[in-house]
Design an enzyme around this catalytic site. Structure first.
Site, PDB file in Angstrom:
ATOM      1  N   CYS A 117      43.250  33.565  31.571  1.00 58.41           N
ATOM      2  CA  CYS A 117      41.273  33.391  31.631  1.00 58.41           C
ATOM      3  C   CYS A 117      41.009  33.376  30.405  1.00 58.41           C
ATOM      4  O   CYS A 117      40.865  31.818  29.597  1.00 58.41           O
ATOM      5  CB  CYS A 117      41.117  33.847  32.601  1.00 58.41           C
ATOM      6  SG  CYS A 117      40.623  35.966  31.450  1.00 58.41           S
ATOM      7  N   HIS A 119      37.291  39.242  33.019  1.00 58.50           N
ATOM      8  CA  HIS A 119      36.925  37.769  33.104  1.00 58.50           C
ATOM      9  C   HIS A 119      36.659  36.640  32.322  1.00 58.50           C
ATOM     10  O   HIS A 119      35.056  37.335  32.374  1.00 58.50           O
ATOM     11  CB  HIS A 119      37.003  37.322  34.619  1.00 58.50           C
ATOM     12  CG  HIS A 119      37.790  35.765  34.910  1.00 58.50           C
ATOM     13  ND1 HIS A 119      38.284  35.702  35.156  1.00 58.50           N
ATOM     14  CD2 HIS A 119      37.176  34.528  34.591  1.00 58.50           C
ATOM     15  CE1 HIS A 119      39.477  34.042  35.310  1.00 58.50           C
ATOM     16  NE2 HIS A 119      37.831  33.748  35.487  1.00 58.50           N
ATOM     17  N   HIS A 152      37.977  27.791  34.724  1.00 61.82           N
ATOM     18  CA  HIS A 152      38.510  29.073  34.351  1.00 61.82           C
ATOM     19  C   HIS A 152      39.821  28.737  34.905  1.00 61.82           C
ATOM     20  O   HIS A 152      40.100  27.434  36.257  1.00 61.82           O
ATOM     21  CB  HIS A 152      37.506  29.567  34.886  1.00 61.82           C
ATOM     22  CG  HIS A 152      37.267  30.161  36.072  1.00 61.82           C
ATOM     23  ND1 HIS A 152      37.681  31.451  36.816  1.00 61.82           N
ATOM     24  CD2 HIS A 152      37.429  29.374  37.544  1.00 61.82           C
ATOM     25  CE1 HIS A 152      37.494  30.900  38.520  1.00 61.82           C
ATOM     26  NE2 HIS A 152      37.351  30.337  38.249  1.00 61.82           N
TER      27      HIS A 152
END
Length: 344
Positions: free
Chosen positions: A259, A308, A320
């Site tokens: 991420c 995240h 993402h």
């Protein structure tokens, strides 16, 4: 003469114990035979557990990334300090050599003074601590000795700093190995769960993931939301070129990403360096606490521990690298617990 004694009869207590034990054994055997086998978890239950393990693996991945970043930083700092020590030692040697040449010249003329004799046979730090010795030195020699003392202090400080950072580097490498093991452990545990599924169930899950990724990379309405800046738009445009690339923990492109690897790579393409980890990226700009205030290219931080990160894509969507087993794709911002945005 043979004995005709009657054999001793077992006591009533012993008979009772034996009878009870036998009855219990029979009951246990019957229960075991009649017990229903433990139910195998359903495909959906396995998927839920696997998803949870993947999230735990991502948490460990961000810690792993942080340890990697710290290791690289420490290695650069140590290299710089060691270069400084080497140059400082050369400078110190030159200062000492110049003092030695002066002493040699005085010796040849027969005029070497006691202070230089003392310098050549002991630590120069002792010189300036003694007024009687300092009185015997010329101003030029005093200045040279001061420089030597200062250089020695600098070298001692640099060596102490290098030693401290080397210890920190060793601890960081230990943490790196620990987090790598944690990631691999979670992924192995997830794979073990997946292996309990039938071939048909595995195929069904893979097909569902493939459909989700395909629909999220090809058919997403992003609306016409503006970017927060030209650089943010450039970062977002760069991220879009990576749609469909697989998630791999610790990866920073361009074959695969995790991420924060995707977001840091995207901003690098726009000429902006941001930190490597999601937790550090959470502090890399101005925080935006309302979803309605987000603009294209803003970072979006998810989960309470900020493990995240994504890029805002507009119309309630983010782009993402979600987790192991998925690819870079668009997804609804509501699919994860939103914390805040970050405007770089």
């Amino acid at each position: 003469m043979a004995s005709h004694r009657r054999p001793k009869q077992p006591s009533r207590t012993r008979v009772t114990v034996l009878t009870t034990a036998a009855a219990a054994a029979v009951a246990l055997s019957a229960n075991a035979a009649n017990a229903a086998p433990s139910e195998k978890p359903s495909k959906d239950e396995v998927k839920a557990k696997v998803d949870a393990l993947y999230e735990q693996a991502e948490q460990a991945t961000e810690k792993l990334n942080g340890a990697k970043e710290k290791q690289e930083s420490l290695q650069k700092e140590i290299s710089t300090i060691q270069d400084n020590v080497a140059r400082g030692q050369d400078d110190l040697n030159e200062l000492r050599d110049s003092m030695g040449l002066a002493a040699a010249a005085q010796y040849r003329t027969g005029s070497i003074d006691p202070s230089l004799q003392l310098f050549l046979s002991s630590n120069p730090n002792d010189y300036l601590d003694k007024a009687s010795t300092a009185d015997q030195l010329s101003s030029q020699q005093v200045e040279a000795l001061k420089k030597i003392q200062e250089k020695q202090r600098e070298l001692a400080q640099d060596r102490a700093e290098a030693s401290e950072k080397l210890q920190d580097l060793a601890s960081t490498r230990t943490e790196l190995a620990k987090q790598k093991k944690a990631v691999q452990g979670k992924l192995a545990e997830a794979q073990k769960l997946l292996n309990t599924l039938t071939a048909a169930e595995k195929a069904a899950l893979a097909a569902a993931d493939s459909r989700a990724s395909r629909s999220a990379t090809e058919r997403v309405d992003l609306g016409d939301a503006p970017a927060s800046s030209a650089r943010a738009q450039a970062a977002f445009n760069a991220a879009q070129t990576q749609l469909g690339k697989p998630y791999v923990y610790g990866a920073t492109g361009t074959a695969s990403y995790d991420c924060s690897g995707l977001t840091s790579w995207a901003y690098a393409q726009a000429g902006i360096t941001i930190p490597r980890t999601s937790q550090a990226q959470a502090n890399a700009g101005t925080r935006i606490y309302s979803m309605s205030d987000l603009k294209v290219g803003d970072l979006v931080i998810f989960y309470g521990d900020q493990h995240h990160v994504a890029l805002y894509a507009g119309n309630g969507q983010v782009i993402h690298a979600p987790r192991t087993g998925t690819v870079v794709r668009y997804e609804s911002i509501n699919n994860m617990p939103f914390q805040f945005g970050v405007r770089i």
